[in-house]
Design a protein around this motif. Structure first.
Motif: not given
Length: 528
Positions: A98-101, A105-106, A108-118, A150-157
């Motif tokens: 996924g990608y955090y901005r 969370l902006a 992830n693998t499943w698409g754009r995120v419409g809810e706020t995840v910190m 996490y590293s520079r905006g991207h993450y892996v779970y």
């Protein structure tokens, strides 16, 4: 009080018990340590596998993150999301990307995120610009606890079970912590509190479990197994050792039986030797250092064993003392000396023979009375029979003082033998009625060496001179030693430089060769 002849039997019984208990105790202790070592070795191998697996996951996650940081695709664009989906499917260890901005969370693998995840606040830095967060969760599986990197905006779970996906036997538990001590993942429901204590350096086992802790740059891994498993393995080890323990006991019993038989037979052989007169007396010449003339000899008893070998007195005299035969040996030596050397002693009043007295002789005084009775009417003067007592005879100082005083009253010259190797001191020398001090071979050996104890002989000589004692040096083996002793005014000496102990006829021949006539005993004792 236990009779002397029962002492070896009592000692053999005690040794037999010790021979049984000692191998069992050693085997029990060794098997416990061996079992712990083997079990910990297995736990350490599991810990090493978990660490290897964890590092492989971190490497793959870091490579995935570096790959996305190098992409020149707009974050969360259709192409970016498609690439994250493809990487998730194609990367074995990664379950979501996924990608955090701005901390939210902006996509992830499943698409754009419409809810706020910190982003979770707590993290551990596993390498520069790479953060590990152990409390992450995926939108795809909100109830599942995930490991996030996490590293520079991207993450892996990563699904936590991947970190501990290693073969385990039985009820082995694994607890993995970050280097900061935060729990990451466990397997088989570990006791996290106990595992944390062990990871911090606490005791590695308790009544319930045996633990093994491994710490490296990224993880603290604690692996444990039930103590019931350890005890089962211990019982197996001890059962395997039982035949060896019994064999060791049997061998020890055989050795003890051999020793006891030899000991008891040696006592009997010594008694027989006394009855048959098989104890021989050899004579080691005592030489005047200034002239080289022989002034006398020390009578040394030797036992010709039935096997044909000569047994030294150091081996059989302690045995005789323990079994009450020392006095009989002393009387035998005295009779032999008078038979061998009586004619020579009567022919030359300047000649002397030195007899060794045992501690038993010093205590009971029987030897002195026997000596007086034996000398009566022989024409041999008491001053021609020197009496030597070793320092072991001074353990009972009062008895030694009384025996020496009686000997001197009857005209004997009294010497202290092996001085400096036992109990004596200057206070002993001042308190005891002595005429001669014999310097032990161990001090003569140090003459001309750089040994720290080489100066001791100087102090011994000064003590003897201050107390007006005549000195005899034992164990002289080199001309250098003889010259040094002569320069330091030591009157007499004995040792292999002059001659070894020899039978009576050989000693008589030695006497004639050395022209024994000369120094008067009275002059020698006064230092003249």
């Amino acid at each position: 009080m236990i009779k002397a002849r029962y002492i070896p039997i009592a000692a053999a019984a005690a040794l037999g018990v010790a021979a049984l208990l000692l191998p069992v105790w050693i085997g029990w202790s060794w098997s416990w340590q061996r079992t712990l070592s083997e079990e910990r070795g297995e736990l350490n191998r599991v810990g090493a596998q978990v660490a290897y697996q964890g590092h492989a996951i971190l490497r793959q996650a870091a490579e995935t993150l570096r790959y996305f940081q190098q992409l020149r695709l707009p974050p969360c664009s259709d192409a970016h999301i498609a690439r994250m989906r493809a990487s998730t499917i194609g990367t074995r260890m990664v379950d979501e990307i996924g990608y955090y901005r701005d901390g939210r969370l902006a996509c992830n693998t499943w698409g754009r995120v419409g809810e706020t995840v910190m982003l979770e606040a707590a993290f551990t830095l596993v390498e520069p610009n790479l953060q590990l967060r152990a409390a992450s969760f995926s939108l795809a599986s909100p109830a599942a606890r995930m490991i996030g990197l996490y590293s520079r905006g991207h993450y892996v779970y990563i699904e936590p079970g991947r970190f501990v996906d290693v073969p385990l036997e039985g009820d082995v538990q694994v607890a993995v912590f970050s280097v900061a001590g935060d729990p990451i993942v466990g397997r088989n429901e570990p006791d996290w509190a106990a595992a944390r204590r062990v990871a911090g350096g606490a005791r590695a086992h308790d009544d319930q479990r045996l633990f093994s802790a491994l710490t490296d740059r990224d993880f603290k891994i604690v692996v444990s197994t039930p103590m019931a498993r350890v005890q089962a393995r211990l019982r197996h080890e001890r059962l395997a050792l039982l035949p060896l323990s019994l064999l060791a006991w049997a061998l020890a019993l055989a050795a003890i039986a051999t020793w006891l038989g030899r000991r008891l037979s040696q006592v009997g052989e010594l008694r027989t030797a006394l009855v048959r007169g098989d104890l021989a007396v050899h004579y080691q010449p005592i030489v005047e250092l200034h002239t080289g003339r022989c002034r006398g000899a020390e009578a040394l008893v030797r036992w010709r064993h039935p096997s044909g070998r000569w047994i030294a007195p150091d081996e059989f005299i302690p045995l005789a003392e323990r079994h009450g035969m020392a006095g009989r040996i002393t009387r035998h030596v005295l009779r032999t000396v008078l038979a061998d050397m009586g004619a020579m002693l009567r022919a030359d009043a300047q000649l002397h023979i030195a007899l060794n007295l045992s501690p038993q002789d010093m205590r009971d005084g029987v030897a002195l009375d026997t000596l007086s009775a034996t000398l009566a009417g022989t024409g041999v003067a008491c001053r021609q029979i020197w009496l030597e007592a070793t320092e072991r005879g001074f353990m009972d100082v009062d008895a030694a003082r009384l025996a020496m005083a009686r000997a001197r009253q009857r005209g004997h010259v009294v010497a202290i033998d092996d001085f400096g190797t036992g109990y004596s001191s200057l206070s002993y020398l001042q308190a005891l009625p002595l005429d001669v001090l014999k310097i032990d071979k161990s001090f003569v050996d140090k003459i001309g060496t750089d040994s720290a104890s080489s100066t001791v002989i100087n102090h011994i000589i000064e003590m003897a001179r201050s107390l007006r004692l005549m000195m005899v040096a034992e164990g002289i083996e080199t001309q250098e030693q003889a010259d040094w002793l002569r320069r330091h005014e030591v009157v007499l000496g004995q040792g292999w430089l002059f001659a070894r102990a020899m039978p009576a006829q050989d000693f008589i021949a030695f006497l004639r060769e050395r022209e024994y006539a000369g120094l008067q005993p009275e002059a020698a004792l006064s230092g003249g």
